[in-house]
Write an enzyme that holds these catalytic residues in place. Structure first.
Site, PDB file in Angstrom:
ATOM      1  N   THR A   5     -29.600  13.485 -78.033  1.00  0.00           N
ATOM      2  CA  THR A   5     -30.534  14.495 -77.547  1.00  0.00           C
ATOM      3  C   THR A   5     -30.884  14.334 -76.076  1.00  0.00           C
ATOM      4  O   THR A   5     -31.585  15.178 -75.525  1.00  0.00           O
ATOM      5  CB  THR A   5     -31.843  14.454 -78.357  1.00  0.00           C
ATOM      6  OG1 THR A   5     -32.437  13.149 -78.195  1.00  0.00           O
ATOM      7  CG2 THR A   5     -31.585  14.708 -79.827  1.00  0.00           C
TER       8      THR A   5
ATOM      9  N   HIS B  51     -33.623  29.292 -82.357  1.00  0.00           N
ATOM     10  CA  HIS B  51     -34.958  29.740 -82.752  1.00  0.00           C
ATOM     11  C   HIS B  51     -35.962  29.291 -81.699  1.00  0.00           C
ATOM     12  O   HIS B  51     -35.812  28.221 -81.101  1.00  0.00           O
ATOM     13  CB  HIS B  51     -35.362  29.156 -84.114  1.00  0.00           C
ATOM     14  CG  HIS B  51     -34.442  29.518 -85.225  1.00  0.00           C
ATOM     15  ND1 HIS B  51     -34.502  30.727 -85.884  1.00  0.00           N
ATOM     16  CD2 HIS B  51     -33.422  28.833 -85.795  1.00  0.00           C
ATOM     17  CE1 HIS B  51     -33.575  30.770 -86.815  1.00  0.00           C
ATOM     18  NE2 HIS B  51     -32.896  29.633 -86.784  1.00  0.00           N
TER      19      HIS B  51
ATOM     20  N   ARG C 269     -29.334   5.725 -79.026  1.00  0.00           N
ATOM     21  CA  ARG C 269     -29.799   4.816 -77.980  1.00  0.00           C
ATOM     22  C   ARG C 269     -28.674   3.847 -77.656  1.00  0.00           C
ATOM     23  O   ARG C 269     -27.709   3.698 -78.429  1.00  0.00           O
ATOM     24  CB  ARG C 269     -31.035   4.055 -78.446  1.00  0.00           C
ATOM     25  CG  ARG C 269     -30.802   3.243 -79.709  1.00  0.00           C
ATOM     26  CD  ARG C 269     -32.074   2.584 -80.199  1.00  0.00           C
ATOM     27  NE  ARG C 269     -31.868   1.831 -81.435  1.00  0.00           N
ATOM     28  CZ  ARG C 269     -31.394   0.590 -81.492  1.00  0.00           C
ATOM     29  NH1 ARG C 269     -31.082  -0.054 -80.366  1.00  0.00           N
ATOM     30  NH2 ARG C 269     -31.238  -0.017 -82.658  1.00  0.00           N
TER      31      ARG C 269
ATOM     32  N   ASN D 279     -11.136  17.210 -83.024  1.00  0.00           N
ATOM     33  CA  ASN D 279     -10.580  17.035 -84.358  1.00  0.00           C
ATOM     34  C   ASN D 279     -11.123  18.062 -85.350  1.00  0.00           C
ATOM     35  O   ASN D 279     -11.928  18.923 -85.021  1.00  0.00           O
ATOM     36  CB  ASN D 279     -10.860  15.608 -84.844  1.00  0.00           C
ATOM     37  CG  ASN D 279      -9.655  14.990 -85.505  1.00  0.00           C
ATOM     38  OD1 ASN D 279      -9.086  15.583 -86.423  1.00  0.00           O
ATOM     39  ND2 ASN D 279      -9.260  13.808 -85.056  1.00  0.00           N
TER      40      ASN D 279
END
Length: 226
Positions: free
Chosen positions: A201, A153, A216, A122
């Site tokens: 993550t 980085h 979670r 979208n």
């Protein structure tokens, strides 16, 4: 011995074939006009896109028309929205059939990006694939999502360098809510639902609802209908 291929059809015959297809298609007139414009004015062999700036599209491999900026959900669409597709020299983009990406999405490929058939991305989505990003079939991605497989980085914590890049995998039939962020190393299992605004993550198993920052599992045995 392989037989030599015949001459490629001329641009005129290609346009005529697509015009006949557009006339038979039940799509709205506005979409038909956009597709017609894109088919006539795009470079041969490139993606079908009339509202997108793109570079390196010769490195796109696709099973069928790849719609970028047309024939997509117009939720939050604003006049003048323009996206971008940038494929660097070392990058490759592999697209399944009937993939539709909204006008203002921005995609940069320095590594490998694969998007499965019937996936919808979208408005405002941003994807950076500097290693490997795999998005399965039938995935629905809400507005303003962000997928980054690269931190961009170098980071050192307590004298130990952290991994800068890692692959991202989104399995088939995953629903990603609006404004979600998927960072390097993310793996989302088949059929799962990621709540809006989540930051993913790590590994999310199949068939669950996950949310939060970091995301979670909130519920199991979940399913959804496109």
């Amino acid at each position: 011995m392989a037989q030599a291929s015949g001459p490629r059809p001329g641009l005129g015959s290609v346009v005529k074939r697509h015009v006949r297809w557009l006339r038979r298609s039940p799509m709205p007139v506005r979409d038909a006009a956009q597709v017609g414009f894109a088919l006539v004015f795009r470079r041969r062999g490139h993606l079908v896109a009339s509202t997108v700036r793109y570079r390196g599209a010769r490195r796109v491999v696709h099973d069928g028309p790849f719609y970028f900026g047309i024939l997509c959900n117009r939720l939050f669409h604003a006049p003048g929205d323009r996206g971008a597709l940038l494929i660097h020299d070392a990058g490759t983009l592999v697209i399944g059939a009937d993939v539709k990406i909204a006008a203002s999405a921005r995609i940069t490929v320095g590594g490998h990006l694969a998007i499965g058939s019937h996936t919808r991305i979208n408005h405002g989505a941003k994807i950076l694939a500097n290693t490997v990003v795999t998005i399965g079939e039938g995935v629905a991605m809400g507005p303003e999502c962000l997928i980054l497989d690269d931190d961009l980085h170098d980071l050192t914590v307590a004298g130990v360098p952290r991994t800068k890049r890692a692959a991202i995998t989104v399995a088939d039939r995953v629903w990603i809510g609006s404004r979600c962020t998927l960072l390097k190393g993310t793996e989302i299992g088949e059929g799962s639902i990621i709540a809006a605004g989540s930051v993913v993550t790590g590994v999310i198993p199949a068939g669950v609802v996950a949310g939060g920052s970091p995301a979670r599992v909130l519920a199991t045995a979940a399913s959804w209908t496109p």
